[in-house]
Design an enzyme around this catalytic site. Structure first.
Site, PDB file in Angstrom:
ATOM      1  N   ARG A  14      57.195  88.141  64.908  1.00 27.23           N
ATOM      2  CA  ARG A  14      58.629  88.348  65.136  1.00 27.23           C
ATOM      3  C   ARG A  14      59.191  89.334  64.090  1.00 27.23           C
ATOM      4  O   ARG A  14      59.436  90.492  64.398  1.00 27.23           O
ATOM      5  CB  ARG A  14      59.364  86.999  65.090  1.00 27.23           C
ATOM      6  N   HIS A 206      62.147  83.289  52.017  1.00 22.82           N
ATOM      7  CA  HIS A 206      61.776  84.365  52.962  1.00 22.82           C
ATOM      8  C   HIS A 206      61.968  85.683  52.208  1.00 22.82           C
ATOM      9  O   HIS A 206      63.080  86.212  52.128  1.00 22.82           O
ATOM     10  CB  HIS A 206      62.698  84.260  54.182  1.00 22.82           C
ATOM     11  N   CYS A 239      63.785  94.619  58.981  1.00 23.32           N
ATOM     12  CA  CYS A 239      64.825  94.251  59.935  1.00 23.32           C
ATOM     13  C   CYS A 239      65.402  95.540  60.464  1.00 23.32           C
ATOM     14  O   CYS A 239      65.790  96.413  59.697  1.00 23.32           O
ATOM     15  CB  CYS A 239      65.905  93.408  59.269  1.00 23.32           C
TER      16      CYS A 239
HETATM   17  P1  HMG Z   1      76.901  91.593  71.590  1.00 21.74           P
HETATM   18  O1  HMG Z   1      76.790  92.928  72.200  1.00 21.74           O
HETATM   19  O2  HMG Z   1      78.046  91.304  70.707  1.00 21.74           O
HETATM   20  O3  HMG Z   1      76.775  90.435  72.693  1.00 21.74           O
HETATM   21  O4  HMG Z   1      75.548  91.304  70.819  1.00 21.74           O
HETATM   22  P2  HMG Z   1      77.578  90.062  73.969  1.00 21.74           P
HETATM   23  O5  HMG Z   1      77.648  88.570  74.022  1.00 21.74           O
HETATM   24  O6  HMG Z   1      78.875  90.832  74.031  1.00 21.74           O
HETATM   25  O7  HMG Z   1      76.619  90.550  75.130  1.00 21.74           O
HETATM   26  C1  HMG Z   1      76.308  91.927  75.312  1.00 21.74           C
HETATM   27  C2  HMG Z   1      75.073  92.044  76.183  1.00 21.74           C
HETATM   28  O8  HMG Z   1      73.958  91.423  75.535  1.00 21.74           O
HETATM   29  C3  HMG Z   1      75.207  91.369  77.527  1.00 21.74           C
HETATM   30  O9  HMG Z   1      74.415  92.097  78.455  1.00 21.74           O
HETATM   31  C4  HMG Z   1      74.563  90.033  77.290  1.00 21.74           C
HETATM   32  O10 HMG Z   1      74.066  89.440  78.464  1.00 21.74           O
HETATM   33  C5  HMG Z   1      73.424  90.406  76.393  1.00 21.74           C
HETATM   34  P3  HMG Z   1      75.047  93.189  79.437  1.00 21.74           P
HETATM   35  O11 HMG Z   1      76.015  92.407  80.280  1.00 21.74           O
HETATM   36  O12 HMG Z   1      75.730  94.213  78.583  1.00 21.74           O
HETATM   37  O13 HMG Z   1      73.862  93.724  80.175  1.00 21.74           O
HETATM   38  N1  HMG Z   1      72.987  89.274  75.547  1.00 21.74           N
HETATM   39  C6  HMG Z   1      71.717  88.830  75.477  1.00 21.74           C
HETATM   40  N2  HMG Z   1      70.585  89.252  76.064  1.00 21.74           N
HETATM   41  C7  HMG Z   1      69.458  88.588  75.782  1.00 21.74           C
HETATM   42  N3  HMG Z   1      69.398  87.529  74.926  1.00 21.74           N
HETATM   43  C8  HMG Z   1      70.509  87.081  74.335  1.00 21.74           C
HETATM   44  C9  HMG Z   1      71.730  87.734  74.601  1.00 21.74           C
HETATM   45  N4  HMG Z   1      72.992  87.551  74.180  1.00 21.74           N
HETATM   46  C10 HMG Z   1      73.744  88.485  74.763  1.00 21.74           C
HETATM   47  N5  HMG Z   1      70.441  86.044  73.496  1.00 21.74           N
HETATM   48  C11 HMG Z   1      73.877  89.781  70.010  1.00 21.74           C
HETATM   49  C12 HMG Z   1      75.355  90.093  70.123  1.00 21.74           C
HETATM   50  C13 HMG Z   1      73.739  88.644  69.043  1.00 21.74           C
HETATM   51  C14 HMG Z   1      73.340  89.410  71.382  1.00 21.74           C
HETATM   52  C15 HMG Z   1      73.158  91.073  69.508  1.00 21.74           C
HETATM   53  O14 HMG Z   1      73.811  91.529  68.379  1.00 21.74           O
HETATM   54  C16 HMG Z   1      71.710  90.823  69.175  1.00 21.74           C
HETATM   55  O15 HMG Z   1      70.899  90.556  70.046  1.00 21.74           O
HETATM   56  N6  HMG Z   1      71.341  90.914  67.870  1.00 21.74           N
HETATM   57  C17 HMG Z   1      70.006  90.612  67.448  1.00 21.74           C
HETATM   58  C18 HMG Z   1      69.716  91.260  66.159  1.00 21.74           C
HETATM   59  C19 HMG Z   1      68.340  90.875  65.687  1.00 21.74           C
HETATM   60  O16 HMG Z   1      67.525  90.345  66.424  1.00 21.74           O
HETATM   61  N7  HMG Z   1      68.055  91.185  64.408  1.00 21.74           N
HETATM   62  C20 HMG Z   1      66.799  90.904  63.821  1.00 21.74           C
HETATM   63  C21 HMG Z   1      66.586  89.464  63.539  1.00 21.74           C
HETATM   64  S1  HMG Z   1      67.432  88.895  62.067  1.00 21.74           S
HETATM   65  C22 HMG Z   1      66.345  89.290  60.779  1.00 21.74           C
HETATM   66  O17 HMG Z   1      65.395  89.993  60.983  1.00 21.74           O
HETATM   67  C23 HMG Z   1      66.562  88.668  59.433  1.00 21.74           C
HETATM   68  C24 HMG Z   1      65.579  87.518  59.116  1.00 21.74           C
HETATM   69  O18 HMG Z   1      64.235  87.952  59.163  1.00 21.74           O
HETATM   70  C25 HMG Z   1      65.871  86.954  57.712  1.00 21.74           C
HETATM   71  C26 HMG Z   1      65.962  88.060  56.652  1.00 21.74           C
HETATM   72  O19 HMG Z   1      64.951  88.752  56.396  1.00 21.74           O
HETATM   73  O20 HMG Z   1      67.062  88.220  56.103  1.00 21.74           O
HETATM   74  C27 HMG Z   1      65.740  86.377  60.126  1.00 21.74           C
HETATM   75 MG    MG Z   2      63.200  88.938  57.578  1.00 21.80          MG
END
Ligand code: HMG
Ligand code: MG
Length: 302
Positions: A14, A206, A239
């Site tokens: 992931r 982490h 990220c």
């Molecule tokens: P948004 O644009 O504000 O969401 O994104 P929305 O609710 O307005 O929806 C917009 C569109 O996204 C819609 O589709 C929804 O259906 C779709 P459209 O109608 O435009 O075709 N949507 C989704 N699709 C699939 N799965 C879902 C989902 N939710 C909405 N769950 C949102 C908000 C949170 C969805 C977006 O910002 C996002 O997906 N962000 C993910 C970012 C991410 O994955 N980052 C990496 C992970 S975090 C990390 O790496 C840190 C960590 O490792 C710890 C560290 O190191 O610090 C964990």
């Molecule tokens: Mg991370």
């Protein structure tokens, strides 16, 4: 958990793969996870149910989860940012998920398009539904030792988010040094502050290795009482919403580090090295793990 054992959470499939320029096909992701589980890892992040427009590399996470053969004692987990993500995870019978918040407003906006408080509100129904379905939820806090956009992050801000996620029902809080800026001293102070509000047994470390401090920070956290660590095979990771951040601490580094002081991980290092070689080849790049590199060159010189 005793002083003599740690739990490793493998995040390579992931955190690792979400940041690779090249999106890997489902078959490769499944084989990687199967190999890591066979090497003895018991908790593995298999994907993320996030918007494929935001993180295209995690598209197909449903298929990955569906194809993984269930193994006794092994948990496959996935990130979920909202109810839509949880529903997708439930659909493929995922038994553990993780919500992710940040201690920095700027990062929260860039990563999940909402404020910290909005994200916490958004997680409430996720936690409620997961509890109803008997699904365990982990909580991440990003930017615990610095933010790529706003710089220093006050420890009190981290403690507040950690406390709220724990109060909401997250069974474990993973403290993410997203940009690897921490040092052993700041790590120790962070762990001590968080442990005043969340039981130390519910805290995980982490650490990203951007500044080469991740192993030292793991050791500092271990000495401060933390027994759960996230790591990534071959040091993959980063990220997509954290410019310049490199991979997580390599799983190979942690297994070697803990072996050296008699702390059990349950992981077989030779099998782990093979899983690492598999993903390096699939990505066409050299391992970021110095332990893997050293052990391979020793083996080829014998
Ligand atoms: P948004 O644009 O504000 O969401 O994104 P929305 O609710 O307005 O929806 C917009 C569109 O996204 C819609 O589709 C929804 O259906 C779709 P459209 O109608 O435009 O075709 N949507 C989704 N699709 C699939 N799965 C879902 C989902 N939710 C909405 N769950 C949102 C908000 C949170 C969805 C977006 O910002 C996002 O997906 N962000 C993910 C970012 C991410 O994955 N980052 C990496 C992970 S975090 C990390 O790496 C840190 C960590 O490792 C710890 C560290 O190191 O610090 C964990
Ligand atoms: Mg991370």
């Amino acid at each position: 958990m005793t002083m003599d054992a740690v739990k490793l959470v493998e995040v390579g499939a992931r955190d690792g793969l979400q940041n690779e320029a090249q999106a890997l096909p489902v078959e490769i992701r499944v084989e990687l996870i199967e190999r890591l589980a066979a090497a003895g890892l018991r908790t593995l992040e298999a994907g993320a149910f996030v918007s494929p427009r935001w993180v295209p590399q995690m598209a197909g996470s449903d298929e990955v989860l569906r194809r993984l053969g269930r193994r006794p004692g092994v948990t496959y987990t996935a990130l979920v940012p909202n109810l839509k993500g949880l529903d997708a995870a439930l659909e493929v019978d995922c038994r553990e998920v993780a919500v992710f918040a940040a201690a920095s407003e700027a990062f929260s906006q860039k990563n999940i398009n909402c404020s910290i408080d909005e994200s916490l509100q958004r997680f409430q129904p996720v936690l409620a539904k997961a509890a109803e379905q008997g699904v365990a939820v982990r909580g991440y806090v990003s930017c615990v030792l610095g933010c790529p956009f706003s710089g220093d992050v006050p420890v009190v801000d981290v403690v507040r988010v950690a406390r709220e996620l724990y109060a909401m029902g997250c069974y474990e809080i993973s403290l993410g040094d997203t940009i690897g800026r921490g040092t052993p001293g700041s790590t120790r102070r962070l762990v001590e502050a968080c442990a005043s509000e969340v039981p130390i047994t519910a805290l995980a470390g982490h650490f990203h290795d951007t500044y080469g401090m991740a192993v030292a920070n793991v050791q500092a956290a271990l000495e401060a009482g933390v027994r759960v660590f996230d790591s990534s095979i071959s040091g993959l990771g980063g990220c997509p919403y954290s410019p310049g951040a490199t991979g997580n601490v390599a799983t190979e580094e942690l297994v070697y580090l803990f072996q050296g002081q008699g702390v059990a991980t349950g992981v077989d290092l030779p099998a782990l090295l093979e899983a690492g070689a598999f993903i390096d080849k699939a990505l066409g790049k050299a391992s970021a793990s110095r332990v893997a590199t050293a052990l391979r060159s020793r083996a080829s010189n014998q």
